[in-house]
Every structure is written in C-alpha cells, then in structure tokens.
Design a protein around this motif. Structure first.
Motif, short mmCIF file in Angstrom:
data_model
loop_
_atom_site.label_atom_id
_atom_site.label_comp_id
_atom_site.label_asym_id
_atom_site.label_seq_id
_atom_site.Cartn_x
_atom_site.Cartn_y
_atom_site.Cartn_z
N MET A 141 0.87 -1.15 0.15
CA MET A 141 0.15 0.12 0.03
C MET A 141 0.70 1.34 -0.02
N SER A 142 0.62 2.15 -0.90
CA SER A 142 1.38 3.43 -1.27
C SER A 142 1.22 4.33 0.37
N LYS A 143 2.07 4.89 0.64
CA LYS A 143 2.10 5.95 1.70
C LYS A 143 1.51 7.25 1.26
N LYS A 144 1.03 7.78 2.51
CA LYS A 144 0.30 8.90 2.05
C LYS A 144 1.68 10.17 2.11
N ASP A 145 1.02 11.27 1.35
CA ASP A 145 1.98 12.38 1.42
C ASP A 145 2.26 13.01 2.67
N TYR A 146 3.55 13.17 3.06
CA TYR A 146 4.18 13.69 4.63
C TYR A 146 3.21 14.96 4.83
N VAL A 176 -0.35 20.44 6.51
CA VAL A 176 0.66 21.61 6.18
C VAL A 176 0.66 21.60 4.91
N SER A 177 1.01 22.81 4.46
CA SER A 177 1.31 23.04 2.97
C SER A 177 2.68 22.49 2.64
N ARG A 178 2.80 22.42 1.27
CA ARG A 178 4.29 22.19 0.76
C ARG A 178 5.19 23.12 1.15
N ASP A 179 5.01 24.61 1.29
CA ASP A 179 5.71 25.66 1.68
C ASP A 179 5.77 26.01 3.11
N ALA A 180 5.28 25.00 4.05
CA ALA A 180 5.26 25.26 5.30
C ALA A 180 6.64 25.33 5.91
N SER A 181 6.71 26.49 6.90
CA SER A 181 7.83 26.91 7.65
C SER A 181 8.28 25.80 8.45
N GLU A 203 6.66 9.59 11.48
CA GLU A 203 7.38 9.19 10.50
C GLU A 203 7.68 10.40 9.43
N ALA A 204 6.37 11.31 9.16
CA ALA A 204 6.34 12.48 8.54
C ALA A 204 7.16 13.47 9.06
N TYR A 245 12.90 14.60 -0.22
CA TYR A 245 11.39 14.12 -0.51
C TYR A 245 10.73 14.84 -1.40
N ASP A 246 10.87 16.33 -1.31
CA ASP A 246 10.48 17.25 -2.37
C ASP A 246 10.78 16.94 -3.90
N GLN A 247 12.05 16.27 -4.00
CA GLN A 247 12.39 16.15 -5.46
C GLN A 247 11.86 14.80 -5.91
N PHE A 248 12.08 13.76 -4.97
CA PHE A 248 11.82 12.46 -5.11
C PHE A 248 10.86 11.58 -4.64
N GLY A 249 10.18 12.19 -3.74
CA GLY A 249 9.02 11.55 -3.03
C GLY A 249 9.71 10.83 -2.07
N HIS A 250 8.75 9.60 -1.57
CA HIS A 250 9.27 8.78 -0.53
C HIS A 250 10.41 8.08 -1.06
N ALA A 251 10.62 7.70 -2.42
CA ALA A 251 11.94 7.02 -2.88
C ALA A 251 12.98 7.75 -2.40
N GLY A 252 13.02 8.90 -2.15
CA GLY A 252 14.24 9.73 -1.80
C GLY A 252 14.68 9.66 -0.49
#
Length: 372
Positions: free
Chosen positions: A1-6, A12-17, A49-50, A63-70
């Motif tokens: 099963m694929s992991k959820k986006d952290y 939070v948003s992807r540009d969160a501090s 984990e996130a 993570y931002d560049q490669f996702g969970h694989a990174g």
C-alpha cells in the motif's frame, strides 16, 4: 500500500515553515498518542515518520524532489539497488563505508603479512583479548527519565573465578613451561602456496600463546579462569535521559582469561505517560477550557512534572494556542538547564445548549452584526 503524502499527514502546505511543521506535529502527537483516549498507535507512527523527514532540511529536499523514494531506505532502482545509499545528501560524497576482507587463518592474509613486514608471530600483531560485551534493557517511568533514578540491574555473566582469581591454577600450585611449544608460545608449520612451501608461526593451541600451563588446573573453573555468576549492579540513570538512549559501563561485561572485561550496555526504554508527551527537552500537554473562559479570560490549574501550577488564560484566547512554561521541561543531561513545557489550550464548543443559553448567544450575535 502506497504511503500518504507527508505534508498531507501533518496537514500543512508544501511551503510550510519549520515552525509550522513542528507545531502541527505537536498538536497531532498529543491528539493521537496511543496511551490517550481516542489515540491511535498507527496514526501516531505515521505522523512521527512524516515529522522525522520534514523537520530535516536535507531529507525534506530529497522528499520534495523524489518523493518517498528519496528518503525510504528500502527503495530500489531498476537494478535492485538503493539509489540514495552511500551518500550524505547531494554533492556530499560517499558516506565513508568500509569493506573488511577476512582471508581466514593460514590464508593469503597471513602470507602477505609475512612478505610485507607483518610477520607470522604474535609480536607482529595485537594479541589483546576482551570479554564479551553484555546488553540489557531498563524500563523507566516518564517521571524517572525526567528527574533521574538509581536502578538495580541483575545479570548472569562470566566473571573472574573466585577460587583461582583468574589464574586457571589450583591454589597451592604454580604455572609450568608448556610441554607442547617449550615455552615459546608458538609453533612452526609448513604450508603449501603458489610460491612454494612457506613456514608460518602459529599460536600454540595448548597454552594459548602464553608459554605456560598450570601444574594443576583449577578445580572450579576447569582452567577457564572464569565462572558464571549472578551480579547486582546499581546504575545511576541521569536526569533528562530519553527513550532509546544507551549507557555504557566500561569493564562491567564478561571476563575472559588473559584479557580485559567487556563492557555493559544499558538500553533505556521510557514508558509513555497519559498526560505528557516529550520531544527532546520539551514536554507537551493539553488543557481544555470553555468558550466563555476563552472569551473572557481566566486562571486554570495545569499539571506539570513539577506539580500543579496556575496559568493565566488571557481574554480572547483561540483554540490551539500554545503557552510556554519555561524551565518545566526535561533537563539537559549533565546540566542545570531545562527545556520548556508547552501547554496547548483547546477551547471546547458546547454541543447542547439550553434555551436561555441559545437566546444569549443569539442576542450576542445580533449585537455583533449591528456593529458592522
């Protein structure tokens, strides 16, 4: 099963501090802690984990560049290899892993050492021996980990033989020259190699290289120099120690004939608390107040690891507001300094109101609208 986006897991948003990520994690950690009512161990592990990834700038970049694989150590490429192993971030070079090659006794390693100055004798290499290291686990309560405690550890290990004091000799007798190696501690043997026959010095198997053997072997340890014993060791656990820490006691492991004792490793397991959670030197907790107290302000009693204290809630406090209680967190090990205690205030909204209460709120809402 694929992991959820952290980012989705922490809400939070992807540009969160970094502060926004930390605050989101604290709020969710308190909410979903497994020991709390309504908590979820699976959800708690997911947010932990996130947080571990997003709080680290390098891991977050990967993570931002490669996702969970990174960031997943189990990820593999088309060749079955982990594409990120062996590097410390991008452009950081290799991580310094080393390879060890064991040629075995009498193999090419021994031959090369003789050709290039290592020699085959015990003088050309280290002969120091060390007893087996021992590893134990100690469970601590949350409070004991904060303030420190002394723990009595019971272990069953090989210790120096009390009868012969580790000499391997029966009391009243002494050591004599080894009849096998004639006191040399070594024997010569001839081995066949690609280069012809080569003489090699090996440790005498009778005396173990000492050149001496007992006139009479110890009747208790049978010449081992050690015997199995139960030991009680009092260990002082320092204040502020955290779950997963390891304490090393040098020379408290198992004894060995002709060598130094091993070390004792104590792995710390801290039990969770129903009221508090911990992040480093920060202690976290929640307090619930009514919407009236939040609007008008009040004083509330707050539980801390130091006992109950009174905390002022200012008028207009919003749900989720964090209050910092300085010097009520976890101590820094070997220091007088302590972290803070962060109290998150949750404003409870009533679900059932009397007619009078509804009228009052409707009247308040009407007046508020008339202002605008």
């Amino acid at each position: 099963m694929s992991k959820k986006d952290y980012y989705e897991v922490l809400g939070v948003s992807r540009d969160a501090s970094a502060d926004e990520i930390k605050k989101a994690f604290r709020r969710l950690a308190v909410k979903y802690h497994p020991d709390k009512e309504g908590g979820s161990e699976e959800k708690f592990k997911e947010i932990s984990e996130a947080h571990e990834v997003l709080k680290d700038p390098q891991k977050r970049q990967r993570y931002d560049q490669f996702g969970h694989a990174g960031v997943d150590g189990n990820s593999t490429d088309s060749n079955g290899q982990n594409p990120f192993s062996g590097f410390n971030g991008f452009g950081g070079g290799f991580s310094g892993q080393s390879a060890n090659f064991d040629f075995g006794d009498g193999g090419l390693g021994d031959i090369f050492s003789q050709f290039f100055g290592g020699g085959g004798s015990s003088e050309g290499r280290s002969t120091s021996k060390k007893g087996r290291d021992v590893e134990v686990s100690v469970k601590l309560s949350f409070t004991d980990a904060i303030f420190g405690v002394e723990k009595n550890i019971n272990i069953d290990i090989d210790d120096v033989c009390e009868h012969c004091k580790g000499t391997t000799v029966e009391p009243g007798y002494s050591m004599k020259t080894c009849p096998s190696c004639k006191g040399a501690g070594q024997k010569r043997r001839v081995i066949n190699t690609l280069f012809g026959q080569i003489q090699q010095a090996v440790t005498c198997e009778v005396c173990g290289g000492s050149g001496k053997v007992p006139e009479k072997v110890c009747s208790v340890c049978r010449g081992r120099g050690t015997q199995r014993k139960k030991q009680n060791i009092m260990v002082k656990i320092p204040a502020g120690i955290d779950d997963g820490a390891t304490i090393r006691l040098r020379g408290r492991g198992e004894a060995i004939n002709g060598g130094d004792k091993g070390d004792l490793y104590i792995n710390i397991k801290v039990q969770s608390d129903r009221k508090f959670t911990r992040e480093g030197d920060i202690i976290l907790s929640q307090e619930h107040i009514s919407m009236v107290d939040a609007a008008l302000g009040t004083d509330i009693n707050v539980d801390t690891v130091d006992g109950e204290i009174t905390m002022k809630i200012p008028a207009g406090t919003q749900s989720g507001t964090d209050f910092k209680l300085s010097n009520h967190g976890a101590p820094h090990i070997n220091s007088d300094k302590r972290g803070p205690h962060i109290v998150s205030v949750i404003v409870d909204i009533p679900t059932k109101l009397t007619k009078t209460q509804k009228d009052l709120l409707e009247n308040f809402r009407g007046k508020k609208r008339s202002i605008f």
